[in-house]
Design a protein around this motif. Structure first.
Motif, PDB file in Angstrom:
ATOM      1  N   ARG A  28       0.833  -1.207   0.000  1.00  0.00           N
ATOM      2  CA  ARG A  28       0.000   0.000   0.000  1.00  0.00           C
ATOM      3  C   ARG A  28       0.869   1.260   0.000  1.00  0.00           C
ATOM      4  N   ASN A  29       1.991   1.201   0.702  1.00  0.00           N
ATOM      5  CA  ASN A  29       2.919   2.333   0.730  1.00  0.00           C
ATOM      6  C   ASN A  29       3.458   2.581  -0.681  1.00  0.00           C
ATOM      7  N   CYS A  30       3.811   1.516  -1.372  1.00  0.00           N
ATOM      8  CA  CYS A  30       4.301   1.611  -2.751  1.00  0.00           C
ATOM      9  C   CYS A  30       3.249   2.280  -3.628  1.00  0.00           C
ATOM     10  N   TYR A  31       2.026   1.776  -3.586  1.00  0.00           N
ATOM     11  CA  TYR A  31       0.941   2.284  -4.427  1.00  0.00           C
ATOM     12  C   TYR A  31       0.617   3.738  -4.092  1.00  0.00           C
ATOM     13  N   GLN A  32       0.584   4.086  -2.802  1.00  0.00           N
ATOM     14  CA  GLN A  32       0.252   5.450  -2.399  1.00  0.00           C
ATOM     15  C   GLN A  32       1.314   6.440  -2.868  1.00  0.00           C
ATOM     16  N   ASN A  33       2.573   6.071  -2.780  1.00  0.00           N
ATOM     17  CA  ASN A  33       3.633   6.964  -3.247  1.00  0.00           C
ATOM     18  C   ASN A  33       3.616   7.104  -4.760  1.00  0.00           C
ATOM     19  N   TYR A  34       3.232   6.049  -5.465  1.00  0.00           N
ATOM     20  CA  TYR A  34       3.075   6.135  -6.918  1.00  0.00           C
ATOM     21  C   TYR A  34       1.972   7.134  -7.262  1.00  0.00           C
ATOM     22  N   LEU A  35       0.831   7.016  -6.578  1.00  0.00           N
ATOM     23  CA  LEU A  35      -0.268   7.964  -6.802  1.00  0.00           C
ATOM     24  C   LEU A  35       0.143   9.385  -6.433  1.00  0.00           C
ATOM     25  N   ASP A  36       0.806   9.532  -5.279  1.00  0.00           N
ATOM     26  CA  ASP A  36       1.221  10.863  -4.821  1.00  0.00           C
ATOM     27  C   ASP A  36       2.158  11.524  -5.829  1.00  0.00           C
ATOM     28  N   HIS A  38       2.260  11.075  -9.132  1.00  0.00           N
ATOM     29  CA  HIS A  38       1.515  11.513 -10.308  1.00  0.00           C
ATOM     30  C   HIS A  38       0.551  12.657  -9.982  1.00  0.00           C
ATOM     31  N   ARG A  39      -0.033  12.640  -8.791  1.00  0.00           N
ATOM     32  CA  ARG A  39      -0.908  13.746  -8.380  1.00  0.00           C
ATOM     33  C   ARG A  39      -0.111  15.033  -8.205  1.00  0.00           C
ATOM     34  N   CYS A  40       1.051  14.914  -7.586  1.00  0.00           N
ATOM     35  CA  CYS A  40       1.919  16.075  -7.378  1.00  0.00           C
ATOM     36  C   CYS A  40       2.354  16.658  -8.717  1.00  0.00           C
ATOM     37  N   ASN A  41       2.794  15.791  -9.633  1.00  0.00           N
ATOM     38  CA  ASN A  41       3.211  16.250 -10.960  1.00  0.00           C
ATOM     39  C   ASN A  41       2.083  16.979 -11.671  1.00  0.00           C
ATOM     40  N   LYS A  42       0.893  16.403 -11.623  1.00  0.00           N
ATOM     41  CA  LYS A  42      -0.255  16.994 -12.303  1.00  0.00           C
ATOM     42  C   LYS A  42      -0.621  18.340 -11.692  1.00  0.00           C
ATOM     43  N   GLN A  49       4.172  25.416 -12.148  1.00  0.00           N
ATOM     44  CA  GLN A  49       5.297  25.440 -11.223  1.00  0.00           C
ATOM     45  C   GLN A  49       6.247  24.288 -11.527  1.00  0.00           C
ATOM     46  N   GLU A  50       7.438  24.380 -10.972  1.00  0.00           N
ATOM     47  CA  GLU A  50       8.441  23.342 -11.148  1.00  0.00           C
ATOM     48  C   GLU A  50       8.019  22.083 -10.386  1.00  0.00           C
ATOM     49  N   THR A  51       8.243  20.935 -10.983  1.00  0.00           N
ATOM     50  CA  THR A  51       7.791  19.677 -10.385  1.00  0.00           C
ATOM     51  C   THR A  51       8.885  18.944  -9.607  1.00  0.00           C
ATOM     52  N   SER A  52       9.980  19.598  -9.304  1.00  0.00           N
ATOM     53  CA  SER A  52      11.073  18.919  -8.597  1.00  0.00           C
ATOM     54  C   SER A  52      10.689  18.426  -7.192  1.00  0.00           C
ATOM     55  N   PRO A  53       9.764  19.083  -6.471  1.00  0.00           N
ATOM     56  CA  PRO A  53       9.379  18.513  -5.171  1.00  0.00           C
ATOM     57  C   PRO A  53       8.746  17.123  -5.295  1.00  0.00           C
ATOM     58  N   CYS A  54       8.220  16.791  -6.450  1.00  0.00           N
ATOM     59  CA  CYS A  54       7.587  15.486  -6.670  1.00  0.00           C
ATOM     60  C   CYS A  54       8.606  14.364  -6.783  1.00  0.00           C
ATOM     61  N   ASP A  55       9.864  14.706  -6.995  1.00  0.00           N
ATOM     62  CA  ASP A  55      10.903  13.700  -7.148  1.00  0.00           C
ATOM     63  C   ASP A  55      11.021  12.796  -5.917  1.00  0.00           C
ATOM     64  N   TRP A  56      10.694  13.350  -4.746  1.00  0.00           N
ATOM     65  CA  TRP A  56      10.747  12.566  -3.507  1.00  0.00           C
ATOM     66  C   TRP A  56       9.831  11.343  -3.607  1.00  0.00           C
ATOM     67  N   TYR A  57       8.604  11.560  -4.046  1.00  0.00           N
ATOM     68  CA  TYR A  57       7.649  10.456  -4.160  1.00  0.00           C
ATOM     69  C   TYR A  57       8.136   9.419  -5.171  1.00  0.00           C
ATOM     70  N   GLN A  58       8.726   9.902  -6.244  1.00  0.00           N
ATOM     71  CA  GLN A  58       9.225   8.990  -7.270  1.00  0.00           C
ATOM     72  C   GLN A  58      10.347   8.114  -6.719  1.00  0.00           C
ATOM     73  N   ARG A  59      11.238   8.694  -5.977  1.00  0.00           N
ATOM     74  CA  ARG A  59      12.338   7.918  -5.408  1.00  0.00           C
ATOM     75  C   ARG A  59      11.814   6.878  -4.426  1.00  0.00           C
ATOM     76  N   VAL A  60      10.799   7.257  -3.638  1.00  0.00           N
ATOM     77  CA  VAL A  60      10.251   6.318  -2.665  1.00  0.00           C
ATOM     78  C   VAL A  60       9.562   5.160  -3.374  1.00  0.00           C
ATOM     79  N   TYR A  61       8.689   5.473  -4.343  1.00  0.00           N
ATOM     80  CA  TYR A  61       7.987   4.353  -4.982  1.00  0.00           C
ATOM     81  C   TYR A  61       8.937   3.492  -5.807  1.00  0.00           C
ATOM     82  N   LYS A  62       9.992   4.080  -6.366  1.00  0.00           N
ATOM     83  CA  LYS A  62      10.946   3.266  -7.120  1.00  0.00           C
ATOM     84  C   LYS A  62      11.755   2.341  -6.216  1.00  0.00           C
ATOM     85  N   SER A  63      11.919   2.721  -4.955  1.00  0.00           N
ATOM     86  CA  SER A  63      12.651   1.839  -4.044  1.00  0.00           C
ATOM     87  C   SER A  63      11.734   0.781  -3.429  1.00  0.00           C
TER      88      SER A  63
END
Length: 86
Positions: A28-36, A38-42, A49-63
């Protein structure tokens, strides 16, 4: 604020503890970070605005997420039949 986020991303090693998901199973943590991510990017893209703050969620779901899941979800988003609300 942005410097703090950049520093966290730079020092990132693996997904930190998330109190919303205290159990061993991190699906569930994996799925929620994946959603977060894409929601942040959108949301930030829509505001122009710049989407660099969303990189955190991407790193978490990729790990946390198996890459086969991520590839399947990406394909579903492209096809327009992803089950999550992005």
């Amino acid at each position: 604020m942005a410097d703090h986020i950049e520093e966290k991303i730079k020092n990132y090693r693996t997904a930190p503890f998330d109190a919303r998901f205290p159990n061993t199973n991190q699906t569930r943590n994996c799925y929620q970070n994946y959603l977060d991510f894409h929601r942040c990017n959108k949301a930030l893209s829509d505001k122009g605005q710049e989407t660099s703050p969303c990189d955190w969620y991407q790193r978490v779901y990729k790990s946390l997420c198996p890459m086969s899941w991520v590839e399947r979800w990406d394909g579903q988003i492209e096809d327009g039949n992803f089950a999550g609300r992005v």
